[in-house]
Design a protein around this motif. Structure first.
Motif, PDB file in Angstrom:
ATOM      1  N   LYS A  66      37.472  53.846  33.717  1.00  0.00           N
ATOM      2  CA  LYS A  66      36.388  54.464  34.921  1.00  0.00           C
ATOM      3  C   LYS A  66      37.688  55.379  34.846  1.00  0.00           C
ATOM      4  N   ASP A  67      38.474  55.724  34.175  1.00  0.00           N
ATOM      5  CA  ASP A  67      39.481  57.406  34.090  1.00  0.00           C
ATOM      6  C   ASP A  67      38.825  58.276  33.304  1.00  0.00           C
ATOM      7  N   LEU A  68      37.082  58.183  33.124  1.00  0.00           N
ATOM      8  CA  LEU A  68      36.832  59.250  32.324  1.00  0.00           C
ATOM      9  C   LEU A  68      36.266  60.150  33.201  1.00  0.00           C
ATOM     10  N   GLU A  69      35.624  59.574  34.546  1.00  0.00           N
ATOM     11  CA  GLU A  69      35.309  60.418  35.545  1.00  0.00           C
ATOM     12  C   GLU A  69      35.900  61.424  35.743  1.00  0.00           C
ATOM     13  N   GLY A  70      34.529  62.872  34.967  1.00  0.00           N
ATOM     14  CA  GLY A  70      35.198  64.054  35.671  1.00  0.00           C
ATOM     15  C   GLY A  70      35.625  64.922  33.869  1.00  0.00           C
ATOM     16  N   LYS A  71      35.631  63.655  33.038  1.00  0.00           N
ATOM     17  CA  LYS A  71      36.633  64.210  32.091  1.00  0.00           C
ATOM     18  C   LYS A  71      35.711  65.317  30.863  1.00  0.00           C
ATOM     19  N   LYS A  72      36.021  65.440  29.857  1.00  0.00           N
ATOM     20  CA  LYS A  72      35.298  65.996  29.145  1.00  0.00           C
ATOM     21  C   LYS A  72      35.063  65.142  27.738  1.00  0.00           C
ATOM     22  N   MET A  73      33.980  65.084  27.296  1.00  0.00           N
ATOM     23  CA  MET A  73      33.450  63.758  26.369  1.00  0.00           C
ATOM     24  C   MET A  73      32.812  64.986  24.955  1.00  0.00           C
ATOM     25  N   GLY A  74      33.569  63.970  23.862  1.00  0.00           N
ATOM     26  CA  GLY A  74      32.535  64.428  22.748  1.00  0.00           C
ATOM     27  C   GLY A  74      31.535  63.823  21.827  1.00  0.00           C
ATOM     28  N   ALA A  75      30.272  64.448  20.922  1.00  0.00           N
ATOM     29  CA  ALA A  75      30.275  63.762  20.593  1.00  0.00           C
ATOM     30  C   ALA A  75      28.135  64.818  19.341  1.00  0.00           C
ATOM     31  N   PRO A  76      27.934  64.412  18.787  1.00  0.00           N
ATOM     32  CA  PRO A  76      26.845  64.602  18.195  1.00  0.00           C
ATOM     33  C   PRO A  76      26.027  64.534  19.116  1.00  0.00           C
ATOM     34  N   ALA A  77      24.679  66.076  18.649  1.00  0.00           N
ATOM     35  CA  ALA A  77      23.569  65.352  20.068  1.00  0.00           C
ATOM     36  C   ALA A  77      22.739  63.946  19.717  1.00  0.00           C
ATOM     37  N   ASP A 129      27.022  62.312  35.196  1.00  0.00           N
ATOM     38  CA  ASP A 129      26.894  63.999  35.998  1.00  0.00           C
ATOM     39  C   ASP A 129      27.903  63.928  35.959  1.00  0.00           C
ATOM     40  N   SER A 130      29.277  63.396  36.235  1.00  0.00           N
ATOM     41  CA  SER A 130      31.117  63.988  36.024  1.00  0.00           C
ATOM     42  C   SER A 130      31.433  64.553  34.754  1.00  0.00           C
ATOM     43  N   VAL A 131      30.542  63.871  33.632  1.00  0.00           N
ATOM     44  CA  VAL A 131      31.321  64.032  31.929  1.00  0.00           C
ATOM     45  C   VAL A 131      30.635  65.262  32.330  1.00  0.00           C
ATOM     46  N   ASP A 132      31.885  66.304  31.066  1.00  0.00           N
ATOM     47  CA  ASP A 132      31.358  67.282  30.920  1.00  0.00           C
ATOM     48  C   ASP A 132      31.260  67.366  29.305  1.00  0.00           C
ATOM     49  N   TRP A 133      29.685  67.480  28.832  1.00  0.00           N
ATOM     50  CA  TRP A 133      29.341  66.919  26.903  1.00  0.00           C
ATOM     51  C   TRP A 133      30.101  68.233  26.500  1.00  0.00           C
ATOM     52  N   ARG A 146      34.120  65.476  15.001  1.00  0.00           N
ATOM     53  CA  ARG A 146      34.057  64.459  16.085  1.00  0.00           C
ATOM     54  C   ARG A 146      35.051  63.950  15.963  1.00  0.00           C
ATOM     55  N   GLU A 147      36.166  63.086  15.479  1.00  0.00           N
ATOM     56  CA  GLU A 147      37.600  62.846  15.485  1.00  0.00           C
ATOM     57  C   GLU A 147      38.635  64.119  16.018  1.00  0.00           C
ATOM     58  N   THR A 148      38.037  64.676  14.749  1.00  0.00           N
ATOM     59  CA  THR A 148      39.186  66.220  15.281  1.00  0.00           C
ATOM     60  C   THR A 148      39.384  66.408  16.177  1.00  0.00           C
ATOM     61  N   PHE A 149      38.430  66.977  17.157  1.00  0.00           N
ATOM     62  CA  PHE A 149      37.792  67.973  18.135  1.00  0.00           C
ATOM     63  C   PHE A 149      38.984  66.976  19.148  1.00  0.00           C
ATOM     64  N   LEU A 150      39.186  65.761  18.902  1.00  0.00           N
ATOM     65  CA  LEU A 150      39.709  65.247  20.392  1.00  0.00           C
ATOM     66  C   LEU A 150      41.052  64.043  19.422  1.00  0.00           C
ATOM     67  N   LEU A 151      41.096  64.538  18.560  1.00  0.00           N
ATOM     68  CA  LEU A 151      43.571  65.338  17.795  1.00  0.00           C
ATOM     69  C   LEU A 151      43.520  66.280  18.211  1.00  0.00           C
ATOM     70  N   GLN A 152      42.514  67.244  18.070  1.00  0.00           N
ATOM     71  CA  GLN A 152      43.280  68.500  18.841  1.00  0.00           C
ATOM     72  C   GLN A 152      42.729  69.004  19.712  1.00  0.00           C
ATOM     73  N   GLY A 153      42.594  68.169  20.758  1.00  0.00           N
ATOM     74  CA  GLY A 153      42.482  68.480  22.122  1.00  0.00           C
ATOM     75  C   GLY A 153      41.554  68.752  23.189  1.00  0.00           C
ATOM     76  N   LYS A 154      40.421  69.393  21.564  1.00  0.00           N
ATOM     77  CA  LYS A 154      39.097  69.520  22.610  1.00  0.00           C
ATOM     78  C   LYS A 154      38.526  68.783  23.269  1.00  0.00           C
ATOM     79  N   VAL A 155      38.442  67.992  23.426  1.00  0.00           N
ATOM     80  CA  VAL A 155      37.449  66.958  24.189  1.00  0.00           C
ATOM     81  C   VAL A 155      38.995  66.043  24.556  1.00  0.00           C
ATOM     82  N   ASP A 156      38.401  64.891  25.921  1.00  0.00           N
ATOM     83  CA  ASP A 156      39.513  64.136  26.747  1.00  0.00           C
ATOM     84  C   ASP A 156      39.463  63.236  25.317  1.00  0.00           C
TER      85      ASP A 156
END
Length: 374
Positions: free
Chosen positions: A152-163, A183-187, A195-205
């Protein structure tokens, strides 16, 4: 909230994670395995007499591919009259696309992206002929420091993944199951290797992806299991299967004995890996021409797969390669919604068991014969 099954799984991984961190150091970058695009071929004195079969992996060669490597090394494919060659993949969707064009004869990828491909390319239909992962490693991963401790904490967060990421396509269904507005999630979209690099660098939540790919990379990147929030789709109402052996339907009709031979030899390799996973891991590491593959990361990956994907109560009951029809049909219905398919495929449209060897040939080795992965 994270359920008991998730908590138990995370606890079991902590010891492995500590070993990985000790071996690699906290300053390490996300893991990579061999990136060579050269074709690897089984050696055989009578290779010219064998039928060449071109196979594509779902991604970089990993310890998950141990059954294939063992079957090649031990000559199981050659015994069936096959000369198997393989190349790395670039993600499940890309692997399926190339299989559809005829560049490869068989491939390892998931049935759900295959249904999406079939929906758009009905004249190049792809089918699954055997399930290699009884449970999908589809997951959302984040860090507790990001304030994400439950789905539930994903609400309104920035998520990342390949298309083309399957779990990303299915995220709206996952969100519905856990009570999040999708719809509250920004991809953010990136290449699979980033993918993991973006998460480790804080570019996505948070990221969506396969636990078998993401967890070893995050652990090697300096995180511990205590730092990571892991939410499996299979534990949140989406009981999907993982990767399967896929083939273009036209190829299977024209070469049924080839497909049967490949499946039979592959599961001989799988049985050997389950009996001696250390030997399987060793074989994969030895086959890495780049010599860049990280053994500890691959050990973690294989540990996850053996415990959560390869061996399940369903496989214990029905043997390797098969599936439960009711379970599969439910996931088909969910895929129709999640992938917004125009067609409504049935089980027979995506899977057949006609190429599986008899059940007694593909049973799991007795538990007493399965050595631990040490």
């Amino acid at each position: 909230m994270v359920n008991n099954s998730q908590s138990q799984r995370v606890s079991r991984l902590v010891a492995i994670a500590m070993t990985l961190l000790f071996a690699t150091g906290c300053a390490s970058t996300p893991t990579t395995s061999s990136s060579s695009t050269t074709t690897t071929t089984a050696t055989s004195a009578t290779k010219q007499d064998l039928k060449t079969v071109r196979v594509q992996l779902s991604f970089l060669k990993q310890s998950l591919d141990a059954p294939l490597i063992i079957a090649m090394n031990k000559g199981y494919f050659a015994e069936e009259g096959l000369n198997v060659t393989y190349e790395r993949g670039f993600g499940n969707a890309d692997t399926i696309s190339k299989l559809g064009t005829g560049k490869f004869d068989l491939a390892f990828s998931d049935m759900y992206n295959a249904m999406d491909f079939n929906d758009k390319n009905p004249n190049d239909k792809i089918i699954a002929v055997a399930i290699t992962q009884n449970k999908a490693p589809f997951a959302v991963l984040s860090f507790k420091q990001n304030g994400i401790n439950s789905p539930k904490d994903l609400e309104g967060k920035k998520m990342g993944a390949p298309a083309g990421d399957g779990p990303r396509k299915l995220f709206p269904l996952f969100a519905e199951q856990v009570g999040v507005n999708p719809d509250s999630v920004d991809w953010t979209t990136m290449e699979p290797k980033l993918r993991e690099t973006f998460l480790l660098q804080g570019k996505v939540d948070a990221i969506s992806g396969f636990s078998t790919s993401a967890l070893p990379s995050l652990l090697k990147g300096g995180k511990s299991m205590d730092d990571i929030s892991l939410f499996y789709y299979t534990e949140n109402g989406l009981d999907f299967y993982g990767n399967a052996i896929l083939v273009k339907e036209a190829f299977a009709k024209q070469n049924p004995e080839v497909v049967k031979a490949f499946v039979k030899a592959y599961f001989r390799g799988m049985q050997d890996v389950l009996k001696d996973p250390v030997a399987g891991l060793d074989a994969v590491i030895a086959s890495d021409d780049s010599k860049l593959m990280d053994r500890q990361a691959e050990k973690v990956r294989l540990e996850i797969a053996m415990r959560d994907l390869f061996v399940t109560p369903e496989v214990e009951k029905n043997g390797l390669g098969g599936l439960d029809e009711k379970r599969m049909q439910k996931t088909i219905d969910q895929t129709i919604v999640g992938f917004k398919l125009k067609s409504k495929p049935t089980l027979a449209d995506i899977y057949t068991d006609e190429f599986l060897p008899p059940k007694e040939v593909r049973t799991l080795p007795p538990a007493s014969d399965r050595k631990p992965l040490t």
